[in-house]
Design a protein around this motif. Structure first.
Motif, PDB file in Angstrom:
ATOM      1  N   PHE A  85       0.644  -1.281  -0.046  1.00  0.00           N
ATOM      2  CA  PHE A  85       0.030   0.121   0.127  1.00  0.00           C
ATOM      3  C   PHE A  85       0.753   1.310  -0.014  1.00  0.00           C
ATOM      4  CE2 PHE A  85      -2.506  -3.271   1.952  1.00  0.00           C
ATOM      5  CZ  PHE A  85      -3.756  -3.301   1.305  1.00  0.00           C
ATOM      6  N   ASP A  86       0.756   2.195  -1.030  1.00  0.00           N
ATOM      7  CA  ASP A  86       1.394   3.545  -1.245  1.00  0.00           C
ATOM      8  C   ASP A  86       0.744   4.370  -0.183  1.00  0.00           C
ATOM      9  OD1 ASP A  86       2.715   5.802  -1.722  1.00  0.00           O
ATOM     10  OD2 ASP A  86       2.720   5.421  -3.959  1.00  0.00           O
ATOM     11  N   ILE A  87       1.565   4.853   0.853  1.00  0.00           N
ATOM     12  CA  ILE A  87       0.700   5.783   1.974  1.00  0.00           C
ATOM     13  C   ILE A  87       1.396   7.144   1.556  1.00  0.00           C
ATOM     14  CG2 ILE A  87       0.329   4.119   3.486  1.00  0.00           C
ATOM     15  CD1 ILE A  87       3.096   4.834   4.953  1.00  0.00           C
ATOM     16  N   GLY A  88       1.861   7.405   0.345  1.00  0.00           N
ATOM     17  CA  GLY A  88       2.503   8.993  -0.037  1.00  0.00           C
ATOM     18  C   GLY A  88       3.908   8.997   0.422  1.00  0.00           C
ATOM     19  N   TYR A  89       4.422   8.476   1.632  1.00  0.00           N
ATOM     20  CA  TYR A  89       5.743   8.704   2.060  1.00  0.00           C
ATOM     21  C   TYR A  89       6.540   7.203   2.360  1.00  0.00           C
ATOM     22  CZ  TYR A  89       3.100   8.822   6.209  1.00  0.00           C
ATOM     23  OH  TYR A  89       2.047   8.675   7.404  1.00  0.00           O
ATOM     24  N   GLY A  90       6.307   6.588   1.296  1.00  0.00           N
ATOM     25  CA  GLY A  90       6.726   5.054   1.493  1.00  0.00           C
ATOM     26  C   GLY A  90       5.575   4.089   1.254  1.00  0.00           C
ATOM     27  N   GLU A  91       5.840   2.742   1.432  1.00  0.00           N
ATOM     28  CA  GLU A  91       4.737   1.936   1.360  1.00  0.00           C
ATOM     29  C   GLU A  91       4.737   1.173   2.315  1.00  0.00           C
ATOM     30  OE1 GLU A  91       5.007   0.771  -3.443  1.00  0.00           O
ATOM     31  OE2 GLU A  91       6.206  -0.447  -1.928  1.00  0.00           O
ATOM     32  N   VAL A  92       3.723   0.571   3.039  1.00  0.00           N
ATOM     33  CA  VAL A  92       3.245  -0.284   4.041  1.00  0.00           C
ATOM     34  C   VAL A  92       2.567  -1.690   3.472  1.00  0.00           C
ATOM     35  CG1 VAL A  92       1.993  -0.485   6.304  1.00  0.00           C
ATOM     36  CG2 VAL A  92       2.834   1.618   5.888  1.00  0.00           C
ATOM     37  N   SER A  93       3.426  -2.727   3.902  1.00  0.00           N
ATOM     38  CA  SER A  93       2.983  -4.144   3.203  1.00  0.00           C
ATOM     39  C   SER A  93       2.864  -4.996   4.282  1.00  0.00           C
ATOM     40  CB  SER A  93       4.178  -4.430   2.390  1.00  0.00           C
ATOM     41  OG  SER A  93       4.499  -3.409   1.364  1.00  0.00           O
ATOM     42  N   PRO A  94       1.553  -5.697   4.530  1.00  0.00           N
ATOM     43  CA  PRO A  94       1.438  -6.722   5.494  1.00  0.00           C
ATOM     44  C   PRO A  94       1.475  -7.842   4.554  1.00  0.00           C
ATOM     45  CG  PRO A  94      -0.854  -5.697   4.689  1.00  0.00           C
ATOM     46  CD  PRO A  94       0.160  -4.558   4.268  1.00  0.00           C
ATOM     47  N   PHE A  95       2.078  -8.860   5.400  1.00  0.00           N
ATOM     48  CA  PHE A  95       2.519  -9.986   4.603  1.00  0.00           C
ATOM     49  C   PHE A  95       2.481 -11.523   5.275  1.00  0.00           C
ATOM     50  CE2 PHE A  95       6.476  -8.752   6.916  1.00  0.00           C
ATOM     51  CZ  PHE A  95       6.741  -9.867   7.603  1.00  0.00           C
ATOM     52  N   VAL A  96       2.223 -12.528   4.891  1.00  0.00           N
ATOM     53  CA  VAL A  96       2.253 -13.808   5.230  1.00  0.00           C
ATOM     54  C   VAL A  96       3.537 -14.700   4.761  1.00  0.00           C
ATOM     55  CG1 VAL A  96       1.111 -16.158   5.390  1.00  0.00           C
ATOM     56  CG2 VAL A  96      -0.159 -13.995   5.291  1.00  0.00           C
ATOM     57  N   ASN A  97       4.411 -15.092   5.558  1.00  0.00           N
ATOM     58  CA  ASN A  97       5.753 -15.581   5.153  1.00  0.00           C
ATOM     59  C   ASN A  97       5.711 -16.839   5.676  1.00  0.00           C
ATOM     60  OD1 ASN A  97       8.538 -14.376   4.355  1.00  0.00           O
ATOM     61  ND2 ASN A  97       8.577 -15.929   5.771  1.00  0.00           N
ATOM     62  N   GLY A  98       6.544 -17.811   5.069  1.00  0.00           N
ATOM     63  CA  GLY A  98       6.851 -19.384   5.346  1.00  0.00           C
ATOM     64  C   GLY A  98       8.198 -19.547   4.958  1.00  0.00           C
ATOM     65  N   ASP A  99       8.879 -20.333   5.962  1.00  0.00           N
ATOM     66  CA  ASP A  99      10.310 -20.523   5.643  1.00  0.00           C
ATOM     67  C   ASP A  99      10.490 -22.039   5.902  1.00  0.00           C
ATOM     68  OD1 ASP A  99      12.039 -18.093   4.900  1.00  0.00           O
ATOM     69  OD2 ASP A  99      10.969 -17.382   6.656  1.00  0.00           O
TER      70      ASP A  99
END
Length: 255
Positions: A85-99
């Motif tokens: 998500f572009d918030i104007g002064y950077g991007e905020v990105s929720p994620f799901v991650n598996g390793d």
């Protein structure tokens, strides 16, 4: 009349919220990523294995008291699904991650088991996390980021010893999942490649012998009955707690 006005006000508010959410989601970008991981074990995961003080050679098997220690450099793969998500002064990105991370035990002990034709235990960690990533475009091609995630880690330890020889010990292990977390940062180089350094706190895992284990012609159940009958209060299969951590270098490919 008052009830109708309140109804229309609530309806208008719901429509406005829905429009806002749709507008926000329209700006979101779905990103899939795969990672190559290399990790240095920390905490008890990096502890030394016990050695016989007289002969200076490793004990016949790790056993519950030592297993989960003495790990080598870990190698593995990862997958992530992210909404940016572009918030104007950077991007905020929720994620799901598996390793998926694989570690062997250190060389001297591994060699001694190999010479004795015994099964050699291996460690597998599978952390699955939800998290948030913040990134900022520093130059035309470099975007820096930091992130944090929490979730659960699944620890798997393969068996060791001699399964088909009841006169020799065979250890199979049961483990429980543990709360885990990670924090890290790095940089994107262009749109499709990133490099980053993370610390994974993979939690405190409970380790016990599986009922299929046997020790010099005695099953686990027989040993438990024997030690209980001695009345000393000693529990042969008391859970052993092992704190596991990894300092992880990740190379990511994004599409």
């Amino acid at each position: 009349m008052i009830i109708m006005k309140k109804f229309y006000s609530i309806k208008a508010l719901c429509v406005a919220v829905l429009i806002t959410i749709c507008s926000f989601c329209a700006q979101a970008q779905l990103e899939n990523s795969v990672y190559l991981n290399a990790g240095v074990p920390t905490q008890q995961f990096n502890d030394k294995l016990s050695y016989d003080l007289i002969s200076g050679v490793a004990s016949p098997l790790l056993g519950k008291d030592n297993v989960g220690k003495g790990a080598t450099l870990g190698l593995g793969l990862g997958y992530r699904c992210t909404y940016r998500f572009d918030i104007g002064y950077g991007e905020v990105s929720p994620f799901v991650n598996g390793d998926f991370v694989w570690n062997q035990i250190k060389g001297n002990y591994r060699d001694s088991l190999s010479v004795a034709s015994a099964r050699i235990p291996k460690y597998f960690n599978v952390p699955i996390m939800l998290g948030i990533n913040y990134s900022y475009q520093l130059t035309d091609i470099i975007k820096v980021f930091g992130e944090f995630g929490v979730g659960s880690d699944l620890l798997f330890i393969t068996s060791e010893g001699w399964k088909d020889n009841s006169a020799k010990p065979f250890c199979k292990y049961d483990t429980k999942t543990a709360l885990c977390w990670q924090i890290g940062g790095g940089a994107y180089f262009g749109s499709h490649v990133s490099a980053s350094l993370h610390y994974y706190g993979l939690g405190k895992h409970s380790i016990t012998y599986d009922k299929k284990s046997h020790f010099a012609n005695m099953t686990l159940e027989e040993i438990e009955q024997l030690t209980a009958g001695l009345g000393t209060g000693y529990e042969f299969n008391k859970p052993e707690l092992r704190s596991i951590g990894t300092l992880m270098l990740r190379i990511g490919f994004h599409f």
